[in-house]
Design a protein around this motif. Sequence first.
Motif, mmCIF file in Angstrom:
data_model
loop_
_atom_site.group_PDB
_atom_site.id
_atom_site.type_symbol
_atom_site.label_atom_id
_atom_site.label_comp_id
_atom_site.label_asym_id
_atom_site.label_seq_id
_atom_site.Cartn_x
_atom_site.Cartn_y
_atom_site.Cartn_z
ATOM 1 N N UNK A 171 28.218 42.397 -8.246
ATOM 2 C CA UNK A 171 29.585 42.459 -8.450
ATOM 3 C C UNK A 171 30.429 42.840 -7.239
ATOM 4 N N UNK A 172 30.045 42.526 -5.993
ATOM 5 C CA UNK A 172 30.808 43.069 -4.852
ATOM 6 C C UNK A 172 32.391 42.713 -4.710
ATOM 7 N N UNK A 173 32.951 43.595 -4.335
ATOM 8 C CA UNK A 173 34.387 43.528 -4.653
ATOM 9 C C UNK A 173 34.994 42.368 -3.657
ATOM 10 N N UNK A 174 34.465 42.056 -2.586
ATOM 11 C CA UNK A 174 34.992 40.861 -1.684
ATOM 12 C C UNK A 174 34.445 39.474 -2.390
ATOM 13 N N UNK A 175 33.365 39.552 -2.914
ATOM 14 C CA UNK A 175 32.860 38.254 -3.480
ATOM 15 C C UNK A 175 33.747 38.108 -4.912
ATOM 16 N N UNK A 176 34.013 39.079 -5.657
ATOM 17 C CA UNK A 176 34.916 38.723 -6.770
ATOM 18 C C UNK A 176 36.104 38.471 -6.416
ATOM 19 N N UNK A 177 36.845 38.952 -5.532
ATOM 20 C CA UNK A 177 38.185 38.735 -4.923
ATOM 21 C C UNK A 177 38.126 37.071 -4.792
#
Length: 229
Positions: free
Chosen positions: A193-199
């Motif tokens: 659930x990487x932040x960059x990925x989620x964004x």
Amino acid sequence: MPEDNQPPADRRPDSMKKSRPPFRSRLIKDQRVLDVLGEMYERERHIDWETYSHHPDPHHHAGTGFSLSPEQGDQLYLLVRYGQARTVVEFATSLGFSTIFLAAALKDSGRGMVHTAEIVPEKVQQARENVARAGLGEYVTFHEGDARKELTSVPRGIDFALIDGWAPAVSLDVLKVIEPKLRSGALVYNENRDREFLDYVREQGSGYLNLPLLSGSAYKPQGELSLRV
């Protein structure tokens, strides 16, 4: 930049400190597969993560898998089988724990190929051996090197992708590499659930529908499942 499947010390999740119960799979029935998975898991679950040195150079971790939980492995198996996936992509291979779950699902459904990428040569060799010992070699194609380059050769029509890298920017880069080859209805599972990925996948107009997928594991409780629309 840290390599795809290695957590820098300042990103180590608190969940890595939780004790891990003995290996169990609710869905895998092949004893040969279970034996290899159990052996790999047993070795990793006794690592003292409190004192483990999370060196940023991935080649310092050639013998450590940082594997997902068995519960997550069962979920991957279920999703691949239920979706009748044929072309599966994985980033990163590490020692092959998740690769074996994915390949087992393809074998049990009768056909398909896992295209898995790993940058550390020693890990590629160990993963090859583990996959072969599990009797799944014909269902896995190994791509050794930087996944952002190696996965450009994967055929179109990807049904399922596992993004399990520890460097968030690299995980997103890999998604962008394979994105044009995802079929409509393809599933992408981001284990960290990487932040960059989620964004990126949650942005309006991204072309994805998203939700957290709870695992039931205490030390790896959830990932993010994205549907390509």
